[in-house]
Write an enzyme that holds these catalytic residues in place. Structure first.
Site, PDB file in Angstrom:
ATOM      1  NE  ARG A  15      -1.389   2.609   2.686  1.00 56.45           N
ATOM      2  CZ  ARG A  15      -0.918   3.797   3.087  1.00 56.45           C
ATOM      3  NH1 ARG A  15      -0.931   4.835   2.267  1.00 56.45           N
ATOM      4  NH2 ARG A  15      -0.418   3.942   4.306  1.00 56.45           N
ATOM      5  CG  ASP A  16       3.225   4.357   3.032  1.00 57.29           C
ATOM      6  OD1 ASP A  16       2.917   5.294   2.269  1.00 57.29           O
ATOM      7  OD2 ASP A  16       3.908   4.511   4.060  1.00 57.29           O
ATOM      8  CG  HIS A 207       5.054   4.860   9.241  1.00 62.18           C
ATOM      9  ND1 HIS A 207       4.185   4.002   8.591  1.00 62.18           N
ATOM     10  CD2 HIS A 207       5.568   5.643   8.272  1.00 62.18           C
ATOM     11  CE1 HIS A 207       4.175   4.264   7.300  1.00 62.18           C
ATOM     12  NE2 HIS A 207       5.001   5.262   7.070  1.00 62.18           N
ATOM     13  CG  HIS A 209       9.190   7.791   5.426  1.00 63.75           C
ATOM     14  ND1 HIS A 209       8.665   8.246   4.248  1.00 63.75           N
ATOM     15  CD2 HIS A 209       8.238   6.999   5.967  1.00 63.75           C
ATOM     16  CE1 HIS A 209       7.431   7.767   4.099  1.00 63.75           C
ATOM     17  NE2 HIS A 209       7.150   7.014   5.127  1.00 63.75           N
ATOM     18  CB  CYS A 240       5.055  10.950   1.617  1.00 61.78           C
ATOM     19  SG  CYS A 240       3.629  12.068   1.627  1.00 61.78           S
ATOM     20  CG  ASN A 249       7.404   3.621   3.895  1.00 61.47           C
ATOM     21  OD1 ASN A 249       6.879   4.154   4.840  1.00 61.47           O
ATOM     22  ND2 ASN A 249       6.840   3.607   2.686  1.00 61.47           N
TER      23      ASN A 249
END
Lengths: 299, 299
Positions: A15-16, A207, A209, A240, A249
């Protein structure tokens, strides 16, 4: 130093990760990726997102992906559902767990989802109600927790307010995202210290990055604060697109290498994980963002 | 958590970095690199190596580099001198500080420098004597402290033996090198715990490679153990050609970003440091190995 004995890794690559890759990949390739991640032993895989394909074309076909993946008992296959429409689509696709996201920075909230932080939280209320009614669990994300591309520094107290709201409205876990990767280890510890006063630490996730190379140091700092859940992305896919300079990520392989070294149990098989990353990188035609994968492939 | 308020960074790019790059660069470019690093505020720069150009062609011309760099008062310009011949050449070139290196693993010592660990230590005795006579300070390196490409795990007690010997024979500081980058944060803390019982912690330095993405987490782990000196390489140049799969030293820019975030003083200017990295990467025709530099250049 007391570290968690077990850590849950939340695999956000499908997903991300894919959402932020330039190339759109087929449903077949997505299914293959999720199945490979299941085989590697991940306990939570964020499979897709139920949003308008107009806004996020990479996430088109999420319902079909859900229909075709091989579900392993005990593994959670989650989806992002930013609004009630998305939630209903997710429900129809047989999704048992959804995620919602808010920002810790007003400017980011306005530019990313076109509403204020409090408006975004209000939008979640009908989702939370519907989720409760259907027995669906909801995970919350907070973005920009260690910096905002528009505002710079973000106060940990501001993050705590948003995280507390999400927890209070029924999110069983709140993931704190360093969207632009500017956080460092001390700020990470302070963040969990401040947010942990409002939300139990065993309900918080990290979470990170790796934009500035700090992600693994931040994971280690989080572990020292008792955090035992981390989001990561196979092969470091994604990032992002709305955040200036934000890149991938943290790679699942690299987090796993750290955790293995610390003797922390995850249930994940490194070799199969690296295979899963190799496959999806071949599909995308991009090198892996995982240093472990690169070192293994070079060896 | 109590962290050091000041950290010294030992810039090893011109030596450990360039030595392991495929391209040989000119004396002009080396001088320009060292001068740029001086301008960035580094307090210690390892400028070159006095070894046979037959073995390490990249280090040819070290004497000329030393003759032409602009020395800033208070900055140490060091050189590697693996034997007495090298030491004498360094002395003739006006070098005021040299470094010697030993391995913590017998197999690595045999394959890398063709002698046992104890033989390598014996070879340093005449260097230490000559250094004392000429008022030259000597820094010691120990390689393979968290893993060996031939033996796998290396016991911290074995590292402690070698480090203690180097310290006892007069090295004012001993740098512990994770040559193949397989160390993780817990092993790093244990290492400094065990070695710190034999050599005072303020005489120890950490030298990490980012092969498996662990370097910054290891730097943070070391800081938590009270270690306040780290070797790093501008733009992540270099690595170790003798160690299978070993890639670059941790990038100075990325370590500085971590230290700045922690509020730890170094005296180094990030913008000038990034400029120095950009220059040398242009000469080498390679992308920077620093994530901070990449993020800055993308922004």
């Amino acid at each position: 130093m007391s570290l968690p004995s077990h850590v849950r890794l939340i695999e956000v690559g499908p997903r991300d990760g894919l959402q932020n890759e330039a190339l759109r990949i087929s449903v077949d390739d997505k299914v293959q990726l999720v199945d490979a991640l299941t085989a590697a032993g991940l306990g939570y895989i964020e499979v897709g997102s139920f949003v308008s394909p107009k806004w996020v074309p990479q996430m088109a076909g999420s319902a079909e992906v859900f229909a075709r993946i091989q579900r392993k008992p005990g593994v959670v296959y989650g989806a992002l559902a930013p609004n009630l429409r998305g939630f209903e689509d997710a429900l129809a696709a047989g999704v048992k767990e959804v995620a919602v996201f808010a920002a810790a920075s007003e400017s980011f909230s306005q530019r990313n989802i076109n509403c204020s932080i409090s408006e975004s939280l209000e939008r979640f209320v009908p989702i939370m109600d519907a989720a409760k009614q259907h027995g669906i669990s909801v995970r919350g994300y907070v973005s920009c927790v260690l910096g905002c591309p528009y505002e710079g520094q973000v106060a940990a107290e501001q993050v705590a307010l948003v995280a507390r709201e999400l927890y209070a409205m029924g999110c069983y876990e709140v993931s704190l995202g360093d969207t632009i990767g500017t956080g460092t280890a001390g700020a990470t510890r302070n963040l969990f210290d401040v947010v942990g006063a409002q939300v139990p630490r065993d309900k918080l996730a990290g979470h990170f990055h790796d934009t500035y190379g700090q992600a693994l140091a931040n994971v280690y700092a989080s572990l020292l604060e008792g955090i035992a859940v981390f989001d990561s992305s196979i092969a470091g896919l994604g990032g992002c697109p709305y955040a200036n300079g934000a890149s991938g990520n943290v790679a699942t392989e690299d987090v796993l290498y750290l955790l293995n070294g610390l003797g922390i149990h995850t249930g994940i098989d490194m070799d199969r994980l690296i295979d899963a990353g190799r496959q999806i990188c071949a599909v995308l035609g991009r090198p892996s963002g995982s240093r472990v994968a690169k070192a293994r492939n070079a060896g």
